[in-house]
Design an enzyme around this catalytic site. Structure first.
Site, PDB file in Angstrom:
ATOM      1  N   HIS A  60       0.834  -1.216   0.000  1.00  0.00           N
ATOM      2  CA  HIS A  60       0.000   0.000   0.000  1.00  0.00           C
ATOM      3  C   HIS A  60       0.861   1.255   0.000  1.00  0.00           C
ATOM      4  O   HIS A  60       1.243   1.765   1.051  1.00  0.00           O
ATOM      5  CB  HIS A  60      -0.934   0.006   1.213  1.00  0.00           C
ATOM      6  CG  HIS A  60      -1.999   1.059   1.146  1.00  0.00           C
ATOM      7  ND1 HIS A  60      -3.238   0.890   1.705  1.00  0.00           N
ATOM      8  CD2 HIS A  60      -2.027   2.278   0.573  1.00  0.00           C
ATOM      9  CE1 HIS A  60      -3.967   1.970   1.494  1.00  0.00           C
ATOM     10  NE2 HIS A  60      -3.238   2.834   0.799  1.00  0.00           N
ATOM     11  N   ASP A 304       0.827   2.677   3.743  1.00  0.00           N
ATOM     12  CA  ASP A 304      -0.013   3.756   3.215  1.00  0.00           C
ATOM     13  C   ASP A 304       0.837   5.013   2.996  1.00  0.00           C
ATOM     14  O   ASP A 304       0.390   6.137   3.277  1.00  0.00           O
ATOM     15  CB  ASP A 304      -1.205   4.039   4.138  1.00  0.00           C
ATOM     16  CG  ASP A 304      -2.260   4.934   3.469  1.00  0.00           C
ATOM     17  OD1 ASP A 304      -2.116   5.230   2.260  1.00  0.00           O
ATOM     18  OD2 ASP A 304      -3.205   5.336   4.165  1.00  0.00           O
TER      19      ASP A 304
END
Lengths: 426, 313
Positions: A60, A304
């Site tokens: 991610h 992320d």
């Protein structure tokens, strides 16, 4: 390609639960042998005191290309990845334009190859333009090399579209990664709780995440698509996944470093480096996420990595964009959150950062078996250092962990047998 | 009135949360001495002569802006008015840039009103001037909180031990938050009253009590502070109708009869007459509404004075 011998390290390979003092010989971009007295090689690396692990994989990241190249590019993002010990990164499709067709998939793959640092795999959008209305060409993107699908940044809000996305993705056995956030409960800038009450800040309740997870699990029960929950952040979400797994549902989940280390208390100073989505939650949520990692409810760790320019972040808290960068400090932060307190051991850490993420996106990686791709990370578990964003290889500096004292660092990152990062040569 | 030893060493006034009781006491005592200025025929003192005060308002306001302007003028400061509608994002210039541009003209104090919570804090980190928060989103409105405290102290001769109800849309109210901090620090008990959609149990973390039932507490309180009803909250389903709101949370004549005999009625304005407060109460002898406005001037003079006296200001 010159051969490479990694000497005197401790090999940690979760794919076969191997922990052993051994040398690793790499030839032609693949693992040739693991053992003692492996003979000579063109190049040697001394890994004394270090772990030699399958290359770390981050499923991610946001590399912002095309569209926001001033924040990050595939080149700078790849440099950040290898500097953090990551040999593989999966980049999200919320670029401008969105990565929602095979030409865009092709672009990321070619650019990644041209850059030649980490393996960068594109994640295609679920819906055209990530608008949540019409399915994107999931089949074509999958054939061309999209490693997963996601509308990350937003969830697929429409239940009917989501059901069809699960059905359609199921045909290709590709993994659907969902950013779980019910939009009608959202629109805030931080977690809805005591702190947001005190600050008078528009907030995102934990239920916004839980509602979409619950809905998706229900929809997917009879469909059985590979369903992956991105950046899980609440205790209730972890419990939903735990129950679903008990019932044998096809579900996996990832958690980010900040959701294991920080709470919404950090937002009290209105510092936008603590603004991300999902937002930082409460201490109870942090504990639940750690428990979820411990008992296997949470399958893997993912950063992320979300680069932003300083001028974007130097705004009023509610107007600043969500997100922080993570690639170059994730490893020691996971060590701090999970290994140092004794929640998991090193073998489990590497499993969560390499072997299991590889399984989720169905890559033949995350292992040091003979003949496997020679993606290897050499980690000095005792290296003490201070996180300094000015030293980062990536383009952006939006990191709330700047100045943190940490332990453990990737000292060399090897991709397909080639040393792409060596701390000693930095 | 108790004279506390003057305690003040702040360059900014961003909120009441971070102030101590002695600091609040210092502001109120300083306001006392400035209130007298307004009774003179020449309503001016030279305390801020040669200083520049900017009213930087990113949100509509009449009374707060006027009050700050007059307060600065009575201290002999030069004043500049700056107003901008909407967020700085849509304007293409950031809050920090706008503020630095204003400051480049040589300002000493920036009074900021802004729709985003924390904007005053952002400003204070980014400029050299003193920053006074005149309302940041739903976060704080410290001078309103202080003028409410001042008005209560003036009325009762004390704050400690009083019971104060704040009624209405607490969730979106910066006035309520500043009042809760100020009142609890000064030893009063605060009861927040409103529908469950407008006041959550999480407010108890600030040291207040929370109830949805106005009638259950109406007879116990010494002060009742009615907040303005925002009609747009109907659209976002915070309450169903004005009629129902008034029935459940309005200070009607009937409810007023069930209050303590000497109950003190307050409202930060602007009022919706007949909705959250009935006119005969608002205009009656137990209303402190206009006194609040008068006192606001003295309190803002005190704040302007104190922040500019701090070293480095």
């Amino acid at each position: 390609m010159p051969s490479l011998l990694i000497q005197n390290g401790t090999v940690l390979d979760p794919s076969r639960n191997l922990e052993q003092r051994a040398d690793v010989l790499v030839r032609d971009g693949r693992i040739a042998a693991i053992g003692q007295n492996l003979g000579d090689a063109d190049r040697t690396i001394d890994a004394t005191g270090c772990y030699v692990t399958p290359g770390l994989i981050d499923i991610h990241v946001h590399f912002r290309e095309p569209g926001d190249e001033e924040e990050e590019t595939i080149a700078s993002g790849s440099a950040a990845a290898v500097a953090g010990g990551f040999t593989t990164a999966c980049c999200m499709p919320n670029t401008k334009p969105a990565l929602d067709n095979e030409a865009q998939v092709e672009f990321v793959l070619r650019e990644s190859e041209r850059v030649g640092l980490a393996n960068v795999y594109p994640v295609g959008a679920i819906t055209k333009g990530r608008a949540g209305k019409e399915l994107a060409e999931i089949g074509s993107m999958h054939e061309r090399g999209a490693i997963a699908i996601s509308d990350d940044g937003v969830g697929v809000a429409d239940a009917s579209v989501m059901r069809k996305a699960l059905q359609y993705a199921r045909m290709f056995d590709t993994v659907l990664m969902q950013h779980c956030e019910e939009p009608t409960l959202s629109g805030g800038a931080m977690h809805a709780g005591t702190v947001s009450t005190i600050l008078g800040m528009p907030a995102i309740p934990a239920e916004a995440e839980q509602l979409m997870i619950a809905r998706d699990l229900l929809l997917n029960r009879t469909i059985g698509c590979r369903y992956h929950i991105q950046h899980i952040s609440t205790a209730g979400s972890v419990e939903l996944v735990r129950q679903a797994k008990r019932l044998g549902q096809n579900v996996t989940a990832e958690v980010s470093p900040h959701h294991l280390l920080l709470t919404d208390e950090t937002c009290r100073t209105f510092d936008t480096h603590f603004k991300m989505n999902p937002p930082l939650r409460t201490a109870a949520d942090v504990k639940a996420c750690i428990d979820g990692v411990r008992d296997g409810t949470i399958d893997c760790l993912a950063t992320d990595h979300a680069p932003h320019l300083p001028e974007e972040k130097e705004l009023e808290f509610q107007y600043a964009p969500f997100g922080i960068i993570g690639l170059e400090c994730a490893l020691p932060l996971y060590i701090k959150a999970l290994v140092e307190p004794g929640h998991i051991n090193w073998m489990q850490l590497i499993d969560l950062m390499s072997t299991r993420p590889a399984k989720i996106v169905q890559l033949d990686k995350g292992t040091l078996r003979e003949r496997a791709d020679a993606d290897i990370t050499i980690i000095d578990p005792k290296a003490r250092w201070t996180i300094d964003v000015e030293q980062f290889a990536g383009k952006s500096r939006n990191c709330p962990f700047h100045g943190w004292q940490v332990t453990g660092r990737a000292v060399a990152t090897i991709v397909s047998g080639d040393v792409k990062w060596n701390l000693a040569h930095k | 009135m108790t004279e506390s030893k003057a305690v003040w060493n702040r360059k900014h006034l961003l909120g009441l949360e971070e102030l101590s009781a002695p600091e609040i006491g210092t502001i109120l005592d300083t306001a006392d001495s400035f209130k007298e200025v307004s009774t003179r025929s020449i309503k001016k003192v030279p305390a801020l002569r040669g200083r520049v005060v900017v009213n930087a308002f990113w949100e509509d306001s009449t009374r707060t802006r006027t009050s700050f302007q007059l307060a600065a003028q009575r201290l002999s400061a030069d004043t500049i008015d700056f107003s901008e509608k909407g967020s700085s994002v849509s304007k293409g210039e950031t809050l920090i840039d706008t503020a630095r541009n204003i400051e480049a003209m040589g300002t000493d104090v920036i009074v900021i009103r802004h729709p985003a919570a924390g904007s005053a804090h952002l400003l204070a980190r980014s400029v050299r001037s003193c920053v006074i928060n005149a309302g940041d989103g739903a976060h704080e409105h410290p001078t309103q909180g202080l003028l409410d405290l001042y008005t209560i102290r003036e009325r009762f001769g004390k704050i400690e031990g009083l019971k104060v109800a704040i009624v209405g849309d607490i969730a979106h109210s910066r006035v309520a938050r500043s009042n809760v901090w100020g009142l609890t620090k000064m030893g009063a008990q605060v009861i927040l009253v409103g529908p469950a959609t407008m006041v959550g149990k999480s407010f108890e973390a600030m040291g207040a009590k929370v109830t949805n039932d106005l009638d259950s507490i109406i007879g116990q309180v010494d002060v009742i502070n009615m907040l303005r009803v925002q009609f747009e909250r109907i659209k976002s389903s915070q309450f169903p109708s004005v009629r129902e709101f008034t029935r459940m949370y309005g200070l009607t004549w009937d409810r007023f009869q069930r209050c303590k005999k000497d109950v003190f009625v307050m409202h930060p304005g602007p009022m919706n007459r007949g909705i959250e407060i009935s006119s005969d109460i608002a205009d009656g002898p137990q209303s402190g509404i206009l006194t609040q406005v008068t006192n606001g001037l003295a309190v803002r003079m005190a704040v302007l004075y104190l922040v500019t006296q701090t070293q480095g200001a």
